[in-house]
Design a protein around this motif. Structure first.
Motif, PDB file in Angstrom:
ATOM      1  N   ALA A 121      78.689  61.228  52.850  1.00 46.48           N
ATOM      2  CA  ALA A 121      79.154  62.360  53.656  1.00 46.48           C
ATOM      3  C   ALA A 121      78.009  63.023  54.397  1.00 46.48           C
ATOM      4  O   ALA A 121      78.179  63.508  55.526  1.00 46.48           O
ATOM      5  N   MET A 122      76.810  63.037  53.785  1.00 49.61           N
ATOM      6  CA  MET A 122      75.650  63.634  54.448  1.00 49.61           C
ATOM      7  C   MET A 122      75.173  62.799  55.621  1.00 49.61           C
ATOM      8  O   MET A 122      74.772  63.332  56.663  1.00 49.61           O
ATOM      9  N   LEU A 123      75.218  61.477  55.475  1.00 52.41           N
ATOM     10  CA  LEU A 123      74.616  60.606  56.479  1.00 52.41           C
ATOM     11  C   LEU A 123      75.575  60.222  57.591  1.00 52.41           C
ATOM     12  O   LEU A 123      75.139  59.933  58.699  1.00 52.41           O
ATOM     13  N   GLY A 124      76.860  60.214  57.307  1.00 52.54           N
ATOM     14  CA  GLY A 124      77.791  59.795  58.349  1.00 52.54           C
ATOM     15  C   GLY A 124      79.144  60.445  58.267  1.00 52.54           C
ATOM     16  O   GLY A 124      80.070  60.040  58.990  1.00 52.54           O
ATOM     17  N   GLY A 125      79.281  61.449  57.426  1.00 51.86           N
ATOM     18  CA  GLY A 125      80.572  62.081  57.223  1.00 51.86           C
ATOM     19  C   GLY A 125      80.720  63.438  57.863  1.00 51.86           C
ATOM     20  O   GLY A 125      81.655  64.183  57.547  1.00 51.86           O
ATOM     21  N   GLY A 126      79.793  63.786  58.750  1.00 46.50           N
ATOM     22  CA  GLY A 126      79.924  65.039  59.491  1.00 46.50           C
ATOM     23  C   GLY A 126      79.293  66.249  58.852  1.00 46.50           C
ATOM     24  O   GLY A 126      79.336  67.331  59.428  1.00 46.50           O
ATOM     25  N   LEU A 127      78.702  66.105  57.662  1.00 51.28           N
ATOM     26  CA  LEU A 127      78.067  67.249  57.019  1.00 51.28           C
ATOM     27  C   LEU A 127      76.715  67.547  57.668  1.00 51.28           C
ATOM     28  O   LEU A 127      76.071  66.660  58.223  1.00 51.28           O
ATOM     29  N   LEU A 128      76.293  68.806  57.546  1.00 51.28           N
ATOM     30  CA  LEU A 128      75.012  69.246  58.089  1.00 51.28           C
ATOM     31  C   LEU A 128      74.238  69.940  56.987  1.00 51.28           C
ATOM     32  O   LEU A 128      74.802  70.748  56.235  1.00 51.28           O
TER      33      LEU A 128
END
Length: 391
Positions: A121-128
């Motif tokens: 989620a951190m790398l490609g799931g839209g999280l910042l």
């Protein structure tokens, strides 16, 4: 304003994949980032939608393992992506660098279970993400931080304290937080992964900054923030070592962003010098101005070569901390000089908001401060040369 787009930087890239990647980044920068940069910076608008786009394009996890959604790219390539993004808008380039910094502790010191649970989620799931080390009373002296995490009998940790100067403070989806779990000094610090919506976590209003207005910088207040031990990253007492290792890589990100800002300023100055006429000819014909542009270009090329040399050491698994400090020092000082000179090339117009060089100058200044002031970089370099200071 320039009447035509400047030619792209001539880059020596290691693979066809890297060349395609840089072409994609340039296209996104040209179509999606640059056109609204000035307006949104003036309005202090953070472009969260752009970071969603970058995540969908695979650009928020470039230097990390593809097994967890990363891009498997060497730092040599990743940093040139940052430079291209920062050339279009520093808020975006710096934001990607900070997100990469915030992900470092989990990617390098998390357990297999932690990485599987959170990294995709951190790398490609839209999280910042955001990185929380500095505090109101401990900036350069980060080892003296006071935010404390106490472990309760059930195994949970409760965090209390205040972090300061946090890029993406108040809008991040996760925070990598360094907190004191033991005694004084660096050995008493542990790293934690804190969700952005954790109960007891609040953000102060964003700082009112001279530049980089689109990127929110805020204090974070931890008031009894409870997290499970499963969100502790690395061993107890290992947090400060993790933080310093992350900063070595992060400083290369700042160096690349600084080169990007300087390149944008040079492009603007060259275009203006070609079209501005005085005494019956373009001002680019005058030797004094030509020499100024030549010096600007040389500083940029030297900075680019320096950060890439440090990146290649990192990619080869060799020590690079001193070279990272040199790159951060040189590139940010060069950006400050180049942007100042760009304002001079444009004369009175350079001092107005009708042209972007005054914004570049204001943005360049902060790069000499973040992720270790340039005075700290000189201390790091000197320690590698002659050893630690005697007491």
């Amino acid at each position: 304003m320039p009447d035509r787009a400047p030619p792209p930087v001539d880059r020596l890239l290691p693979t066809d994949e890297a060349r395609d990647l840089l072409a994609l980044v340039r296209d996104i920068a040209r179509r999606e980032i640059a056109p609204t940069a000035a307006e949104e910076e003036d309005a202090a608008h953070f472009p969260r939608e752009l970071f969603t786009l970058l995540s969908e394009a695979g650009l928020l996890g470039l230097p990390y393992d593809s097994a967890h959604g990363g891009g498997d790219q060497p730092y040599e390539v990743y940093l040139q992506v940052l430079e291209e993004l920062a050339t279009a808008r520093l808020t975006v380039g710096l934001g990607v660098s900070v997100h990469t910094l915030a992900t470092y502790a989990l990617a390098t010191h998390g357990t297999d279970e932690q990485r599987a649970a959170h990294l995709p989620a951190m790398l490609g799931g839209g999280l910042l993400g955001a990185y929380c080390l500095s505090e109101p009373a401990s900036g350069s002296d980060a080892a003296s931080l006071r935010t404390r995490a106490v472990r309760e009998s059930g195994g949970d940790w409760v965090i209390n304290g205040t972090k300061a100067w946090i890029t993406h403070g108040g809008i991040a989806d996760f925070y990598t937080v360094m907190a004191r779990t033991g005694g004084e000094g660096p050995g008493g610090i542990t790293a934690f992964l804190v969700p952005g919506d954790a109960e007891g976590l609040t953000a102060a209003p964003p700082e009112r900054k001279m530049g980089l207005k689109g990127s929110p910088t805020a204090q974070l207040h931890f008031d009894g923030v409870r997290i499970p031990d499963a969100r502790r990253l690395g061993e107890e007492g290992q947090g400060f070592a993790i933080a310093l290792a992350a900063l070595d890589s992060g400083r290369l990100g700042i160096a690349a962003c600084a080169v990007g800002v300087a390149q944008a300023a040079l492009d603007e100055a060259v275009a203006y010098a070609r079209q501005r006429r005085q005494f019956g000819r373009p001002i680019a014909d005058f030797q004094g101005l030509r020499f100024l542009l030549a010096d600007m270009a040389t500083r940029i090329e030297a900075g680019r070569a320096l950060y890439l040399a440090a990146a290649r050491l990192r990619d080869a698994g060799r020590p690079f901390a001193a070279q990272a400090a040199m790159a951060k020092l040189h590139c940010t000082d060069a950006a400050m000089q180049v942007t100042t000179d760009a304002v001079q090339v444009l004369g009175g117009y350079g001092y107005t908001a009708d042209f972007p060089v005054e914004r570049y100058l204001r943005e360049a200044k902060v790069l000499q401060i973040v992720e270790g002031t340039n005075q700290i970089q000189r201390m790091v370099i000197a320690r590698h040369l002659v050893g630690p200071e005697t007491r």
